[in-house]
Design an enzyme around this catalytic site. Sequence first.
Site, short mmCIF file in Angstrom:
data_model
loop_
_atom_site.label_atom_id
_atom_site.label_comp_id
_atom_site.label_asym_id
_atom_site.label_seq_id
_atom_site.Cartn_x
_atom_site.Cartn_y
_atom_site.Cartn_z
N ASP A 313 -5.16 72.37 38.78
CA ASP A 313 -6.43 72.66 39.22
C ASP A 313 -7.44 72.41 37.99
O ASP A 313 -7.27 72.58 36.81
CB ASP A 313 -6.79 74.07 39.58
CG ASP A 313 -8.12 74.54 39.95
OD1 ASP A 313 -8.57 74.02 41.06
OD2 ASP A 313 -8.81 75.27 39.34
N THR A 315 -11.10 72.99 37.29
CA THR A 315 -11.87 74.15 36.54
C THR A 315 -11.10 75.29 36.27
O THR A 315 -10.30 75.89 36.97
CB THR A 315 -12.82 74.54 37.56
OG1 THR A 315 -13.67 73.55 38.19
CG2 THR A 315 -13.99 75.69 37.27
N ASP A 558 -6.70 79.19 38.64
CA ASP A 558 -7.12 80.43 38.32
C ASP A 558 -7.78 81.22 39.42
O ASP A 558 -8.12 82.49 39.25
CB ASP A 558 -7.99 80.25 37.09
CG ASP A 558 -9.41 79.58 37.44
OD1 ASP A 558 -9.43 78.89 38.38
OD2 ASP A 558 -10.20 79.50 36.65
#
Length: 806
Positions: A313, A315, A558
């Site tokens: 991912d 970001t 996250d």
Amino acid sequence: MTAVELERGLTEAEADERMRAGKGNASPDGSSRSLGEILAANVFTVFNGIVFAGFGILLVLGRWQDALFGLPALFNTVIGVVQEFNAKRTLDRLAVMNAPSARVLRDGVAREIAPEGVVLGDLLVLRPGDQVTADARVVRTDHGGPRGLEVDESMLTGESDPIRKAVGDEVLSGSNVVGGTALAEVVQVGADSYAAKLTVEARRFSLVRSELRGSIDRLLRWISWALLPLILIVVNGQMQAFGGWGAAIASGAWREAVVGAVAAVIAMVPLGLVLITSIAFAVSGLKLAKDNVLIQELPAVEGLARVDALCLDKTGTVTTGEMVFNHAAQLADRAGWQSVLGTLGTAPDANGTAQCLAAPFGDHGAPRVCAEIPFDSARKWSALITEPGGDCEPGSWVFGAPEFVLATTDTAAAREALAQAGAIAESGLRTLLLAHSTEAIGGGEHPELPGGLVPVAILSFREEVRDDALATMAYFAKQGVDVRIISGDDPRTVSAVAREVGIEHTAGVDARTLPDDIDELAEILEREHVFGRVTPQQKRAMVHALQSRGHVVAMTGDGVNDALAIKDADLGIAMDTATPATKAVARLVLLDGRFDRMPGVVAEGRRVIANIERVSKLFLTKTTYALAIGFIFGLLAWAFPFLPRQLSITDGLTIGIPAFFLALMPNASRYRPGFMKRSLTFAVPAGIVVTAGILALHLLAPRLGEFTLTEMQSAATLALAGIALWVLAVLARPVHPFRVLIVLAMYAGLGLVWAIPFVRDFFAVTWLPADLGWLVLGIVAVGVVLIEALRAWHRSRIELRDVSLT
């Protein structure tokens, strides 16, 4: 809703009635696995049934010295229960929402209640900082004001920019209000809400996919089912060896027959293999914990060593999630434009992007500002009005998205500025424009752009890439791990980040164009490596598609939007900034958020896999010769040549003690699939060599003379230990001082068993007559030669396979 309902909301009586009707916001509880089911799965197995039955029989017969094998089986069971229960407990605590309270309008009054007290049809009063507690539809924004509602859905959808919500739009449970206020009617509660559906999916119980554990469990199942007929053969053979069933029962010799049968059966079970594997995982977990890497399920240690497809991912994983200033391109000469940018960047209410201007422009002095217009996401610009008397050009300074700042300006300079800004945006950078006008900003409460705007400077910004990302990506590329960057952001932005970390496949794919069919999706994933506008469901589908092509997939992230994909991946990795829900389903958490910890985890996983493969050959060699000896001696009705305690000598010295140390030693061997196949192609022939040695002893010894039962058992123990110790010596290579020390210590241990009288008596062994001793020595010598030949054949076979794979 009617105007009256908007002002009043539900009454308390209506809310109570809906709560009783089951329309409350109670979250679904529990995982799919109860404690009882975990206990049943780990305790009531064929494997445990056989082991503990033998353990109980020997205790009843008063032969506790021969029942020591029960302890490893007990430890195996306890470890299995504890691991699965910890996984269950973590999942049960999982929650997408962490809102302490909800604010609803009831009887015309806004009041705070517990999130589970919200009912269908309630009016949520949403303000900045609130978390939305149930899926709702906006029915009024700002009570008629201009700003509307801005919601951060990044943790749910991956979209990093706040989303503006108008009347009629849906706001999802688990999202956060970052601007404006609104009334929203609850349309989904409890298990039907978006956050609850994510929670239910994430709570589904599953254990990490582990080749080591899976192969060992499969082997144990095979052995368990093979033991059922073998037990009958062994028991019958032992009774026949003592004169038949009737004679053995009449003379009391059945006790020795039963002890022999138990010894034969238990010898077939690789009791310590599961225990040693669990210990190796646990030690690795402790070692990684010192590097701030939390292993939430022990077998996950091996996971990253097997991964060949890593999905990241963007970001929070590849980037820090913060914007950084990139470049300023001046378009027109206007005095003091740098000081205007510095003032915008240091303003108390500056957003994250504007704050990036503080460092490059904050020391350019302060213009004389007579009015400010704050940034608004609806109009996409802010402004400063400066007055004469300073170093800054007086007038209106407008700062914001280029297409919005120049929306009413149609000049050649404006068109050129928009074209330049568009070209920069195509490279994946975020662009903002500073423009100046000598005219005033009108509109009162609803500011309007001034006329005569002149583009002064184009500012570009980029996401801050983690310092460790480039080196880590290079490491994975060198190791043959295919990296894909997946994000909910614009594909151009994702591509820019991918280029910055050295990923060559930078033609970002818009996930909205991806097919739903898994096979078609897998085909695209084999070609493309950068994806934007990816939904949580698509992230999960990508994991499944890669797995369908035989890839071992790791997924990092996250946000809550990553949770389902992280859970279904072969190895889920959460960053330190991850939400509680994401950390709960991840197998591995980088506690300090340092992406450069990943190569260390790979190295640790490789060490565990290589060492467990080494020690598994020891255990499987023992299982092979135990099965073969038990079967042959049972069919021929020969007395089993060992007591259980004598097998404890060989097990401890040739397997148990050295395996413990070998499993924890450094080992940098690269992972190769096929762990169990390689182990068996060595262990089965090695076990046959040991079996041949015991049969040769049983057939040749009577030709040398009459020997007592204790002497024959001692000779068999020495022959077995002699060949098995050479198996250990072979598997301990390549030569390392500590490995040499281990092997020599085991030989010394075998000598001490015979040298110390009370130890010799406990294990019921004795010194051998010369003729029998020379026979044992000859059998061991032949066994050593055969084991060396086996090692050479096995190594050449593996090398040929590696060459064919490359």
